[in-house]
Motif scaffolding. Structure first.
Motif, PDB file in Angstrom:
ATOM      1  N   ASN A  83      47.231  36.255  36.061  1.00 17.22           N
ATOM      2  CA  ASN A  83      47.540  37.616  36.258  1.00 17.22           C
ATOM      3  C   ASN A  83      48.216  38.658  37.833  1.00 17.22           C
ATOM      4  OD1 ASN A  83      46.106  39.908  36.513  1.00 17.22           O
ATOM      5  ND2 ASN A  83      44.163  38.526  35.982  1.00 17.22           N
ATOM      6  N   SER A  87      50.560  41.168  37.144  1.00 17.52           N
ATOM      7  CA  SER A  87      49.846  42.470  37.940  1.00 17.52           C
ATOM      8  C   SER A  87      50.989  43.253  38.659  1.00 17.52           C
ATOM      9  CB  SER A  87      48.692  42.323  39.123  1.00 17.52           C
ATOM     10  OG  SER A  87      47.525  41.570  38.307  1.00 17.52           O
ATOM     11  N   ALA A 145      46.119  41.431  33.078  1.00 20.57           N
ATOM     12  CA  ALA A 145      47.014  41.926  33.716  1.00 20.57           C
ATOM     13  C   ALA A 145      46.663  43.698  34.121  1.00 20.57           C
ATOM     14  CB  ALA A 145      48.191  41.319  34.207  1.00 20.57           C
ATOM     15  N   MET A 148      44.010  46.538  33.187  1.00 21.16           N
ATOM     16  CA  MET A 148      43.214  46.512  34.470  1.00 21.16           C
ATOM     17  C   MET A 148      43.953  47.395  34.767  1.00 21.16           C
ATOM     18  SD  MET A 148      40.291  45.576  34.206  1.00 21.16           S
ATOM     19  CE  MET A 148      39.829  46.272  35.333  1.00 21.16           C
ATOM     20  N   THR A 149      45.348  47.083  35.137  1.00 21.58           N
ATOM     21  CA  THR A 149      46.754  47.804  36.193  1.00 21.58           C
ATOM     22  C   THR A 149      46.511  49.104  35.820  1.00 21.58           C
ATOM     23  OG1 THR A 149      47.573  45.838  37.014  1.00 21.58           O
ATOM     24  CG2 THR A 149      48.885  47.945  36.731  1.00 21.58           C
ATOM     25  N   SER A 377      47.392  50.041  42.334  1.00 17.73           N
ATOM     26  CA  SER A 377      46.612  49.828  41.412  1.00 17.73           C
ATOM     27  C   SER A 377      47.250  47.736  41.116  1.00 17.73           C
ATOM     28  CB  SER A 377      47.119  50.166  39.706  1.00 17.73           C
ATOM     29  OG  SER A 377      46.179  51.435  39.643  1.00 17.73           O
ATOM     30  N   ASN A 381      45.183  44.346  42.032  1.00 17.23           N
ATOM     31  CA  ASN A 381      44.833  43.156  41.268  1.00 17.23           C
ATOM     32  C   ASN A 381      45.666  42.121  41.001  1.00 17.23           C
ATOM     33  OD1 ASN A 381      43.315  44.935  39.421  1.00 17.23           O
ATOM     34  ND2 ASN A 381      45.135  45.973  38.244  1.00 17.23           N
ATOM     35  N   SER A 385      43.862  38.840  41.916  1.00 19.37           N
ATOM     36  CA  SER A 385      44.090  37.624  41.414  1.00 19.37           C
ATOM     37  C   SER A 385      44.487  36.233  42.466  1.00 19.37           C
ATOM     38  CB  SER A 385      44.781  37.925  40.357  1.00 19.37           C
ATOM     39  OG  SER A 385      44.486  39.262  39.719  1.00 19.37           O
TER      40      SER A 385
END
Length: 457
Positions: A83, A87, A145, A148-149, A377, A381, A385
């Motif tokens: 992740n 990310s 990843a 969420m990013t 972002s 993340n 991670s």
């Protein structure tokens, strides 16, 4: 400077017809903003269920398949390491890939591999099982990843002046996922076996993909020349990255260790182990909206939230076992109470971090837009991670060698370090500003006095 630029961006967006901030001229949310919140809430909720559903039963199931505590910690940590790398890459290329496509593709991949994870009990024990666990978790990490990013970037683009408030509100759904994941996983595992929890959750995630495809708006942007290195080498951003890392490491430590400790120490069945997770998840999700609103309305309080949250987290982890040096016998009610305080303290530090990094970037000349939001972002993340990798990996090793009581106390050292470092930085920054302003004021006073004397003559 950052707030003025954000306000300018807000007014520009309003003129273009794109959503403005919550705190703009109209406090009513547009239809596009409501759909954006619904889509990002769905990924917060579903991703956290996928992540937390393993907690109550997977460590014991993996032990049956020949995995040691350290290997279980590495399986949890593998997700975070992949992740982290994903990310950084995806955050840098979000404007090339497209935020909406990255969001939907991430959800689809996450749903598919969650179902695959439910099939792993059919494979032979030993190296084959362990190897496939690493592979499937790595694939899940790439999907997580991406989703969420893109989610963080979309929220920051849609609500530029109220990022902390909106992110804090969305953490309700993160908390719901954390709340429902462990008890749901424990119940389904106890009732139907290993496969059903993963198949159920994976299918729910896949159903949400076409729904979000219809409701989520498309966000386009021109790529900028700013880079991760330029952002992360800012001293303030480096310290905020340490804060993110420390919080995630503390939280990730609990994944492979806490359920085993509860089963052995308090002798609870697997179905009830998930209920103990409620203390942390509920306090975090319920306090996050309030902390987000406080962070947006009173930005000067962010620094104190960051510092006090880090120190409070360190104290809570020292008391979680509690540490043997205290000679206090661990009891279930005390364990749950400390988890409640951990959830609140994590929110104090986690919620203000994103707007603080964004403001620091604006102050140092970064261009406003989706490209910067993707960088921030991705960085957020990635650091989260990295901590989520170090937490379970080191936690599983310390738990195996020293026991949960000492392991949790040592793990709290991350939060103590970040809290102290951030506090020293903010004190030094305030001292520097006061000294520079005191040096400027006398010259201004002398100029005014000279001007008055020349006027009188």
């Amino acid at each position: 400077m950052g707030s003025r630029e954000a306000e300018g961006a807000d007014s520009e967006q309003a003129a273009d017809g794109t959503p403005g901030a919550l705190g703009g001229e109209s406090r009513r949310l547009t239809r596009e903003q409501l759909f954006t919140m619904a889509a990002t809430a769905s990924i917060n909720f579903s991703s956290m269920i996928c992540y937390s559903i393993l907690g109550p039963f997977f460590p014991s199931e993996a032990e049956k398949k020949g995995a040691s505590n350290t290997i279980v910690g590495l399986i949890f940590g593998c997700f975070a390491l992949v992740n982290f790398l994903s990310s950084l890459i995806l955050g840098n290329y979000i404007t090339h890939i497209g935020a909406k496509f990255m969001f939907l593709a991430g959800m689809f991949v996450s749903g598919c591999v969650t179902i695959l994870f439910g099939m792993l009990d059919k494979v032979p024990s030993g190296p084959v099982f362990i190897g496939l666990c690493f592979l499937v978790r790595a694939m899940d990490a790439v999907g997580f990843a991406a989703a969420m990013t893109a989610s963080f970037s979309i929220v920051a683009k849609a609500f530029p002046n109220n990022i902390a408030t909106v992110l804090g509100s969305l953490e309700i759904f993160t908390g719901l996922g954390l709340v429902l994941g462990p008890p749901l996983g424990g119940f389904l595992y106890q009732t139907f076996g290993y496969e059903v929890p993963f198949i159920t959750v994976g299918c729910v995630v896949l159903v949400l993909v076409p729904v979000n495809m219809c409701v989520l708006s498309k966000y386009d942007s021109v790529p900028s020349k700013d880079s991760f290195w330029k952002l992360i080498l800012l001293p303030k951003v480096l310290l905020l990255c340490l804060t993110i890392f420390s919080l995630s490491a503390c939280l990730g430590f609990l994944d492979p260790t806490m359920s085993l400790f509860i089963l052995k120490k308090f002798r609870l069945p697997a179905g009830y182990v998930g209920l103990v997770f409620l203390g942390l998840a509920l306090s975090y999700s319920l306090s996050s909206p309030l902390l987000g609103l406080l962070s947006d309305k009173l930005p000067y309080l962010r620094k104190w939230l960051l510092v006090s949250g880090g120190l409070m987290t360190a104290l809570c982890f020292f008391m979680l076992g509690p540490a043997p040096v205290l000679h206090i016998e661990s009891q279930l009610w005390m364990f749950v109470l400390v988890l409640v305080l951990v959830g609140f303290s994590l929110g104090m530090s986690a919620i203000p971090v994103f707007p603080e990094i964004l403001q620091c970037a604006y102050e140092n000349g970064f261009e406003e837009g989706l490209s910067l939001l993707g960088l921030v972002s991705g960085l957020f993340n990635a650091m989260w991670s990295l901590g989520a990798f170090a937490g379970p990996t080191l936690g599983g090793f310390l738990n195996e060698k020293l026991g949960f009581e000492w392991a949790s106390a040592i793990q709290g050292g991350w939060a103590l370090l970040s809290g102290l470092a951030t506090g020293i930085f903010y004190i030094a920054e305030a001292t520097k500003r006061s000294s520079s302003s005191s040096l400027q004021n006398p010259s201004g006073t002398n100029e005014e006095r000279t001007h008055l004397m020349s006027s009188e003559s």
